[in-house]
Design a protein around this motif. Sequence first.
Motif, mmCIF file in Angstrom:
data_model
loop_
_atom_site.group_PDB
_atom_site.id
_atom_site.type_symbol
_atom_site.label_atom_id
_atom_site.label_comp_id
_atom_site.label_asym_id
_atom_site.label_seq_id
_atom_site.Cartn_x
_atom_site.Cartn_y
_atom_site.Cartn_z
ATOM 1 N N GLN A 62 0.834 -1.189 0.000
ATOM 2 C CA GLN A 62 0.000 0.000 0.000
ATOM 3 C C GLN A 62 0.878 1.252 0.000
ATOM 4 O OE1 GLN A 62 -2.733 -0.213 3.264
ATOM 5 N NE2 GLN A 62 -3.592 -2.182 2.632
ATOM 6 N N PRO A 63 0.331 2.409 -0.349
ATOM 7 C CA PRO A 63 1.141 3.632 -0.407
ATOM 8 C C PRO A 63 1.765 4.002 0.934
ATOM 9 C CG PRO A 63 -0.949 3.942 -1.531
ATOM 10 C CD PRO A 63 -1.036 2.624 -0.836
ATOM 11 N N GLU A 64 1.069 3.695 2.034
ATOM 12 C CA GLU A 64 1.586 4.084 3.342
ATOM 13 C C GLU A 64 2.481 3.026 3.986
ATOM 14 O OE1 GLU A 64 -2.665 2.534 3.810
ATOM 15 O OE2 GLU A 64 -1.541 3.893 2.502
ATOM 16 N N THR A 65 2.802 1.952 3.252
ATOM 17 C CA THR A 65 3.653 0.895 3.800
ATOM 18 C C THR A 65 5.067 1.422 4.045
ATOM 19 O OG1 THR A 65 2.399 -0.825 2.661
ATOM 20 C CG2 THR A 65 4.596 -1.399 3.416
ATOM 21 N N CYS A 66 5.618 1.071 5.206
ATOM 22 C CA CYS A 66 6.977 1.489 5.580
ATOM 23 C C CYS A 66 7.750 0.280 6.085
ATOM 24 C CB CYS A 66 6.939 2.571 6.664
ATOM 25 S SG CYS A 66 8.572 3.108 7.218
ATOM 26 N N LEU A 67 8.945 0.082 5.564
ATOM 27 C CA LEU A 67 9.854 -0.978 6.013
ATOM 28 C C LEU A 67 11.032 -0.326 6.720
ATOM 29 C CD1 LEU A 67 9.963 -3.284 2.845
ATOM 30 C CD2 LEU A 67 8.339 -3.334 4.745
ATOM 31 N N THR A 68 11.337 -0.794 7.931
ATOM 32 C CA THR A 68 12.458 -0.267 8.708
ATOM 33 C C THR A 68 13.458 -1.396 8.948
ATOM 34 O OG1 THR A 68 10.970 1.283 9.823
ATOM 35 C CG2 THR A 68 13.149 0.959 10.777
ATOM 36 N N PHE A 69 14.691 -1.188 8.519
ATOM 37 C CA PHE A 69 15.736 -2.212 8.593
ATOM 38 C C PHE A 69 16.606 -1.956 9.821
ATOM 39 C CE2 PHE A 69 14.285 -2.055 4.314
ATOM 40 C CZ PHE A 69 14.494 -3.313 3.755
ATOM 41 N N TYR A 70 16.675 -2.952 10.709
ATOM 42 C CA TYR A 70 17.513 -2.884 11.908
ATOM 43 C C TYR A 70 18.626 -3.914 11.782
ATOM 44 C CZ TYR A 70 13.763 -0.155 14.089
ATOM 45 O OH TYR A 70 12.840 0.806 14.383
ATOM 46 N N GLY A 71 19.850 -3.438 11.685
ATOM 47 C CA GLY A 71 20.991 -4.329 11.548
ATOM 48 C C GLY A 71 22.281 -3.540 11.485
ATOM 49 N N PRO A 72 23.381 -4.176 11.065
ATOM 50 C CA PRO A 72 24.677 -3.480 10.989
ATOM 51 C C PRO A 72 24.612 -2.270 10.070
ATOM 52 C CG PRO A 72 24.935 -5.862 10.745
ATOM 53 C CD PRO A 72 23.480 -5.598 10.695
ATOM 54 N N LYS A 73 25.307 -1.203 10.458
ATOM 55 C CA LYS A 73 25.270 0.029 9.683
ATOM 56 C C LYS A 73 25.969 -0.104 8.339
ATOM 57 C CE LYS A 73 25.101 3.064 13.725
ATOM 58 N NZ LYS A 73 25.771 4.154 14.475
ATOM 59 N N GLY A 74 26.903 -1.042 8.231
ATOM 60 C CA GLY A 74 27.669 -1.161 7.008
ATOM 61 C C GLY A 74 26.891 -1.690 5.823
ATOM 62 N N LEU A 75 25.710 -2.275 6.045
ATOM 63 C CA LEU A 75 24.909 -2.827 4.953
ATOM 64 C C LEU A 75 24.030 -1.731 4.357
ATOM 65 C CD1 LEU A 75 25.837 -5.446 6.466
ATOM 66 C CD2 LEU A 75 23.703 -6.476 5.673
ATOM 67 N N GLN A 76 24.294 -1.395 3.101
ATOM 68 C CA GLN A 76 23.560 -0.339 2.432
ATOM 69 C C GLN A 76 22.258 -0.880 1.833
ATOM 70 O OE1 GLN A 76 24.503 2.864 2.551
ATOM 71 N NE2 GLN A 76 26.269 2.231 3.785
ATOM 72 N N ILE A 77 21.268 0.012 1.694
ATOM 73 C CA ILE A 77 19.978 -0.337 1.081
ATOM 74 C C ILE A 77 19.936 0.255 -0.324
ATOM 75 C CG2 ILE A 77 17.488 -0.008 1.203
ATOM 76 C CD1 ILE A 77 17.657 -0.080 4.183
ATOM 77 N N ARG A 78 19.666 -0.592 -1.302
ATOM 78 C CA ARG A 78 19.555 -0.163 -2.700
ATOM 79 C C ARG A 78 18.206 -0.631 -3.244
ATOM 80 N NH1 ARG A 78 24.527 1.061 -4.961
ATOM 81 N NH2 ARG A 78 23.223 1.926 -6.640
ATOM 82 N N VAL A 79 17.560 0.220 -4.052
ATOM 83 C CA VAL A 79 16.230 -0.069 -4.598
ATOM 84 C C VAL A 79 16.306 -0.040 -6.121
ATOM 85 C CG1 VAL A 79 13.807 0.593 -4.616
ATOM 86 C CG2 VAL A 79 15.208 1.031 -2.583
ATOM 87 N N VAL A 80 15.795 -1.099 -6.753
ATOM 88 C CA VAL A 80 15.758 -1.187 -8.225
ATOM 89 C C VAL A 80 14.449 -1.851 -8.632
ATOM 90 C CG1 VAL A 80 18.274 -1.335 -8.458
ATOM 91 C CG2 VAL A 80 16.921 -3.430 -8.229
ATOM 92 N N PRO A 81 13.994 -1.663 -9.859
ATOM 93 C CA PRO A 81 12.828 -2.404 -10.338
ATOM 94 C C PRO A 81 13.099 -3.908 -10.311
ATOM 95 C CG PRO A 81 13.286 -0.551 -11.779
ATOM 96 C CD PRO A 81 14.446 -0.652 -10.841
ATOM 97 N N THR A 82 12.081 -4.674 -9.957
ATOM 98 C CA THR A 82 12.256 -6.113 -9.819
ATOM 99 C C THR A 82 12.717 -6.760 -11.118
ATOM 100 O OG1 THR A 82 10.576 -6.194 -8.083
ATOM 101 C CG2 THR A 82 11.104 -8.269 -9.174
#
Length: 555
Positions: free
Chosen positions: A409-429
């Motif tokens: 849904q538009p209001e969905t939020c994912l929060t990642f808790y873990g080591p700071k060194g792991l970067q988050i990258r977003v791409v089309p599936t």
Amino acid sequence: MALAPFSTIFFPSLPSIFTTSKSLKTPSSSSLILSQFSFETSHKKPPTPDPPESDGTGAAAPTRGDRFLERHHSVEAAKFVLKENNKDRKRKKDKALKVSLAVASCYGCGAPLQTLELDAPGYVEPETYELKKKHHQLRRVICGRCRLLSHGHMITAVGGNGGYSGGKQFISAEELRDKLSHLRYEKALIVKLVDIVDFNGSFLARVRDLAGANPIILVVTKVDLLPKGTDLNCIGDWVVEATTRKKLSVLSVHLTSSKSLVGVAGVVADIQKEKKGRDVYILGSANVGKSAFINAVLKKMAERDPVAAAAQKYRPIQSAVPGTTLGPIQIDAFLGGGKLYDTPGVHLHHRLAAVVHSEDLPALAPQSRLRGQHFQVQHLPMDNELSSGLNGFSIFWGGLVRVDLLKVQPETCLTFYGPKGLQIRVVPTEKADEFYEKELGISLTPPSGKQTRNDWRGLETVRQLKINFEDEQRPACDVAISGLGWITVEQKKSLSNNHSDLESSVDELELAVHVPKPVEIFVRPPMPVGKAGSEWYQYRDLTEEEEEVRPRWYF
């Protein structure tokens, strides 16, 4: 007249027969005596074995922990002698030395001391070993591997873990577990450790297979890594609820930090109250922080106990390498009797530490407070070619986790808790596979270093998740990755309604989570972390029966 039974008369006289055989004129005389003995005893019933000798009673008698350690050393000695004798049967003069080498253990890791294999655990220079042996100080010897670990080197010693297939005298995870097999038959107090950052992955659900019916104190470590503003009252209740759901009966639950010593005093007081003359065994999965916890306990006990203060000088080595402790380590820590034992970590194949290379292990261990990395669906880049700008994107968490947004849904939020060194990258599936192949080891790390593309097997495990929102005021769930951290799935109602045309009445989300094989994925009730956690967390109403049997938690 018939001869007496072998065990009572003839066996003690054997030495005299062989020492006086020079006075006999022919060897046949001794043969005649032996044959006559054989004939006489062949018509008698087998002699009744003597009852086993007692170890005695009283304060000087060996404890169950002493017997446990003695059995461990005996098994190690037998394995060592058998291996060396099979190598070279002609080296008979070294046999006595080999037995003594296997009995003494390194106080840092518990590995049997040896002077033959330079690259193997427990190695000590022959000159050092002989000097310490001469002065009866073998219990104060630390092996070469532990010296390197204490200086930050990442040296794995367990075959199949840390990305290493094995080597000289490397042991398997099964062998380490076998070293704890006698524990369930001992009368002991078990202190079980669980990592709060990897609660599900490090819990040891089948701990009763190792501990038997012995009482258990549950200690949750590394609470100082939780996000700032976290209410430990909520965390303690959440841990007790999770432990109850796993149907594990424990005496009490303690929230601790070995680094800041938070909660350690309460554990020490509980141990002194419950041990009742028994030995205390620290049990937990590999790399959960057992050695660090023991050092913290000794430091706290040393304030009042001179025995614990003396034990601080020769304490177990702590490092980020799973499998630092390779054998039970006995520590004289209690003034009133009883021993404290550091035990080998139980290696779990479903944790990421068993998959990544040893050089990447520090990247999996957070060193400071966790800070959630928020990713909101509304912030996705819009693509005109897609029928919906909400679905059809993949999120990479380093090179270890990939989350496909199938239905959100538009209001969905994912929060990642873990080591700071792991970067988050977003791409089309649709471009995720190509992106992963191109950026693996570059922007998607770990894996990195020696873990080359050929060695890395990729994200082979895929789990489809359907998540329902039962309460809009609280997160739906946590998606925990064994050995890494967790992802909180929630709705942010404060978002603007710019995407009202894309909103629907659907309360079910669909995600696909990719991880390396055989890493496990757990879906659990959300952990109440941060300031917001104390606002939405709800304490469950308990019945009188539940109040009576429910374990208390302390911090």
